[in-house]
Every structure is written in C-alpha cells, then in structure tokens.
Design an enzyme around this catalytic site. Sequence first.
Site, PDB file in Angstrom:
ATOM      1  N   HIS A   1       0.837  -1.202   0.000  1.00  0.00           N
ATOM      2  CA  HIS A   1       0.000   0.000   0.000  1.00  0.00           C
ATOM      3  C   HIS A   1       0.870   1.248   0.000  1.00  0.00           C
ATOM      4  O   HIS A   1       2.078   1.172   0.273  1.00  0.00           O
ATOM      5  CB  HIS A   1      -0.881   0.023   1.258  1.00  0.00           C
TER       6      HIS A   1
ATOM      7  N   HIS B   1       5.316   6.128  -1.027  1.00  0.00           N
ATOM      8  CA  HIS B   1       6.064   4.914  -1.372  1.00  0.00           C
ATOM      9  C   HIS B   1       5.288   3.667  -0.960  1.00  0.00           C
ATOM     10  O   HIS B   1       4.415   3.715  -0.088  1.00  0.00           O
ATOM     11  CB  HIS B   1       7.436   4.909  -0.661  1.00  0.00           C
TER      12      HIS B   1
HETATM   13  P1  2AM Z   1       6.376   2.489   6.081  1.00  0.00           P
HETATM   14  O1  2AM Z   1       5.777   1.480   5.153  1.00  0.00           O
HETATM   15  O2  2AM Z   1       7.349   3.401   5.396  1.00  0.00           O
HETATM   16  O3  2AM Z   1       6.934   1.876   7.324  1.00  0.00           O
HETATM   17  C1  2AM Z   1       1.389   1.431   8.580  1.00  0.00           C
HETATM   18  O4  2AM Z   1       2.323   1.312   9.596  1.00  0.00           O
HETATM   19  C2  2AM Z   1       1.832   2.409   7.547  1.00  0.00           C
HETATM   20  O5  2AM Z   1       2.051   3.693   8.148  1.00  0.00           O
HETATM   21  C3  2AM Z   1       3.134   2.060   6.839  1.00  0.00           C
HETATM   22  O6  2AM Z   1       2.982   2.361   5.476  1.00  0.00           O
HETATM   23  C4  2AM Z   1       4.177   2.953   7.456  1.00  0.00           C
HETATM   24  O7  2AM Z   1       5.141   3.411   6.554  1.00  0.00           O
HETATM   25  C5  2AM Z   1       3.362   4.132   7.871  1.00  0.00           C
HETATM   26  N1  2AM Z   1       3.890   4.745   9.080  1.00  0.00           N
HETATM   27  C6  2AM Z   1       4.171   4.120  10.240  1.00  0.00           C
HETATM   28  N2  2AM Z   1       4.605   5.013  11.152  1.00  0.00           N
HETATM   29  C7  2AM Z   1       4.606   6.221  10.555  1.00  0.00           C
HETATM   30  C8  2AM Z   1       4.926   7.540  10.952  1.00  0.00           C
HETATM   31  N3  2AM Z   1       5.347   7.804  12.199  1.00  0.00           N
HETATM   32  N4  2AM Z   1       4.798   8.542  10.053  1.00  0.00           N
HETATM   33  C9  2AM Z   1       4.379   8.281   8.801  1.00  0.00           C
HETATM   34  N5  2AM Z   1       4.038   7.057   8.360  1.00  0.00           N
HETATM   35  C10 2AM Z   1       4.150   6.041   9.216  1.00  0.00           C
END
Ligand code: 2AM
Length: 175
Positions: free
Chosen positions: A42, A124
């Site tokens: 996602h 991303h």
């Molecule tokens: P990531 O894939 O780059 O880890 C569920 O955890 C989603 O939220 C993931 O896509 C994750 O990104 C994102 N996510 C988790 N913690 C976050 C944060 N503090 N700020 C922004 N995105 C976050």
Amino acid sequence: MSARRLFFGIGLPKPLQQQLVRWRAEQFPEEAGRPVVAASLHITLAFLGEISDEKAQGLQQLAGRIRQPAFTLHLDDAGHWPRPGVVWLGCRQAPRGLLQLAEMLRAQAARSGCYQSPQPFHPHITLLRNATRPVALPPRNFHWQFTVDHFSLYQSVFAQGRTRYRALQSWPLQE
Ligand code: 2AM
C-alpha cells in the site's frame, strides 16, 4: 476507551500486487529483508497512530467530504532507507492529485491532534522491511501504472507475529 492504529492509504489492484511480488522475488535475495505480503502492499497517505474511535469517526466524516479527482500513479522509482530498514517502490514524479489528497488528509489529521511527521511526504510502497544492510537496487527500467479511484482508512493489526492491514472504509475519487 479502545484505540486502534490507523492510517489513510491507497491499496493496489490484485494483479499488480502479484506482479510486484514476482518481480521482487527476482530482484532481491532473501537476505535483503523481510517481504511485505502481497495483500499488505500500500501507499500511506496520512498516518494517524493509535487513536480513539471517537477521533477516528470525526476523521472518517471529514474524509467523506473530500472531492478530489482520480489520478494515474506511475511506479518507476525504487530506493532504500537503511535507517528504518525499508526498500520501497515509488514514483519519480508524484502526481498532483496524490500530493493534494495526502496534503488534505494530513492537514485534517494534524488539526484533529494526530502528530504528523515534519519530514516531506514521500509516497512509497514498502516492499521489504528489516532491510538495514546495504541492498543492490534493481536498474530503474521498470514501470507499472494504475488508476487510483479511491482511498481507504486502514487498521494495522498485529497478530501471530505479523502485521496486517485491514481496510475499514473507502471513499471514491471523482472520474
Ligand atoms: P512504512 O511502510 O514506510 O513503514 C502502517 O504502519 C503504515 O504507516 C506504513 O505504510 C508505514 O510506513 C506508515 N507509518 C508508520 N509510522 C509512521 C509515521 N510515524 N509517520 C508516517 N508514516 C508512518
């Protein structure tokens, strides 16, 4: 009061999930990192964190009022962030519709008291996690595209040692 870990995001069409998973298996050795399962691929638009059901309901109402056009997403970029240990797929030029949608959701989240990272939004798809060691990235000769005609609210559910994402509600983008 119960709290759930939530975020707004964009899911991928099933056939694209399968293509990406096959491509990933060809491009990255097993030791590169832990693959995200196909159904969990996602793009996060706005991360909300652990929030109460009441706050979530308010944000769901606001999301339902968003009127934004559908857009095409071109996946033609990849990268590695060694610190969080993420190998990702993204776009060299993010479409305006994507940036506007994320901006709106992030502003609504911030106004509702959900901390928003000051780092610039970098849309991303996380392909591998725990990728903290150097990784050879594939040549940038790949290109997938898909139409984004809705966005969703997801819940992060941790069970049996793994995190899965469950779409709770979706909203259409305009044709
Ligand atoms: P990531 O894939 O780059 O880890 C569920 O955890 C989603 O939220 C993931 O896509 C994750 O990104 C994102 N996510 C988790 N913690 C976050 C944060 N503090 N700020 C922004 N995105 C976050």
